[in-house]
Design an enzyme around this catalytic site. Structure first.
Site, PDB file in Angstrom:
ATOM      1  N   TYR A 167      32.254  24.476  29.599  1.00 57.14           N
ATOM      2  CA  TYR A 167      31.576  24.794  28.336  1.00 57.14           C
ATOM      3  C   TYR A 167      32.135  26.085  27.736  1.00 57.14           C
ATOM      4  CZ  TYR A 167      27.770  25.464  24.988  1.00 57.14           C
ATOM      5  OH  TYR A 167      27.040  25.629  23.834  1.00 57.14           O
ATOM      6  N   SER A 197      29.524  29.532  20.568  1.00 57.48           N
ATOM      7  CA  SER A 197      28.398  29.912  21.418  1.00 57.48           C
ATOM      8  C   SER A 197      28.660  31.311  21.938  1.00 57.48           C
ATOM      9  CB  SER A 197      28.290  28.937  22.604  1.00 57.48           C
ATOM     10  OG  SER A 197      27.389  29.423  23.585  1.00 57.48           O
TER      11      SER A 197
END
Length: 260
Positions: free
Chosen positions: A156, A143
Site C-alpha cells: 500500500y 495517502s
C-alpha cells in the site's frame, strides 16, 4: 452554497463510496456534472442518482480502472456527452496489509495495479483533453502512507508513494497548458475501507475494530479521525480558480498526524 463549478464536468473513479462518493456529492452541490466510475455497479449508480437529485447531470459507468483501454473509453464517453472534462479525481484504491514476508507477488501486483496503474491510466486519458482545453485539474488520491509508513503496509505504501511521483510528473507535463495536478494525502478517514482495515489489523493486534480506530484517533493531535466530506472540501479547493498556481504538490490532510 456557492456554485463554483456550475456547468463544468468532473470525472471520479472509485465513486461508489468513501472519498469518491463524497467528492461526487460535493461537486454536484456546486453545480458540476459528474461522471461516476466504479466496478461496484449498484453502489455507483446510487452515487450518480444522489448527484442528479442535486439538480445536475450524472452518469454511472461500471468499469474496472485497471482495464488497459477502459480509461480512454470512459473519457471518450464523457467527451461525447458533455464535450469537456474539467476535473479528474482518481479515488479508486484498495488496501491489504501483511508483513512483508507474507506478501505474495500476486497480492503485490494487485495493489500496485489498482492503486497506481489505474491512476496512471486515467491521468493519461485526460491529459490530452486538458492540454487542448488549456485548463483543468487532476486530483490523485494518495495517502499519508505515501509519505510515511507503518509495519505490514509495504504494498500500500509503495503504491501511494508512486501516486505522488506520478502526480509530480503529470504536473510538469500540464503546467505549460495552464492545467494542474496535485495529490491529496489523507490521514485516517472514516470510510468503509478504513473500517475494514481497522477490523483486520485490530484482530491481529488483539483489539476490536473500534478500539483500533479509537487508538488512531488518540494518535492524532486533533484527537479524531477525518470525515469524507472534509477531504471533498480540499478537493473542491484544488479544482477551483483559487488554486490555479498550485500544482505538483502532495497535500497532507491529516489533522496534524505527521507532526506527531
Amino acid at each position: 452554497m456557492t456554485k463554483r463549478f456550475d456547468g463544468t464536468v468532473v470525472l471520479i473513479t472509485g465513486a461508489a463510496g468513501g472519498l469518491g462518493e463524497a467528492a461526487a456529492v460535493r461537486f454536484a452541490r456546486e453545480g458540476a456534472n459528474v461522471a461516476c466510475v466504479d466496478i461496484k455497479g449498484q453502489e455507483n449508480e446510487e452515487t450518480a442518482e444522489e448527484c442528479r437529485a442535486l439538480g445536475v447531470e450524472a452518469m454511472a459507468v461500471c468499469s474496472d480502472v485497471t482495464l488497459p483501454d477502459g480509461a480512454d473509453e470512459v473519457v471518450g464517453r464523457v467527451m461525447e456527452t458533455w464535450g469537456r472534462t474539467d476535473t479528474l479525481i482518481c479515488s479508486a484504491g484498495v488496501y491489504t496489509g501483511a508483513l512483508l514476508e507474507d506478501v505474495s507477488l500476486e497480492n503485490w501486483n494487485d495493489v500496485l495495479t489498482i492503486n497506481l496503474t489505474g491512476t496512471f491510466l486515467y491521468n493519461r486519458g485526460v491529459v490530452p483533453v486538458m492540454k487542448r482545453q488549456r485548463r483543468g485539474s487532476i486530483i490523485n488520491i494518495s495517502s499519508m502512507a505515501g509519505k510515511t509508513s507503518w509495519e505490514a503496509s509495504s504494498q500500500y505504501s509503495a503504491s501511494k508513494s508512486g501516486v505522488i511521483g506520478l502526480t509530480r510528473s503529470v504536473a510538469m507535463d500540464l503546467a505549460p497548458f495552464g492545467a494542474t495536478a496535485n495529490a491529496l494525502c489523507p490521514g485516517n478517514t472514516l470510510t468503509d475501507m478504513v473500517r475494514t482495515v481497522a477490523k483486520t489489523i485490530g484482530a491481529r493486534d488483539g483489539m476490536t475494530g473500534q478500539e483500533w480506530l479509537d487508538m488512531r484517533a488518540d494518535d492524532c493531535p486533533m484527537k479524531r479521525l477525518a470525515e469524507p466530506w472534509e477531504m471533498a472540501g480540499v478537493m473542491a479547493f484544488l479544482a477551483s480558480d483559487d488554486s490555479r498556481y498550485l500544482t505538483g504538490q502532495s497535500i497532507e490532510v491529516d489533522g496534524g498526524m505527521i507532526l506527531s
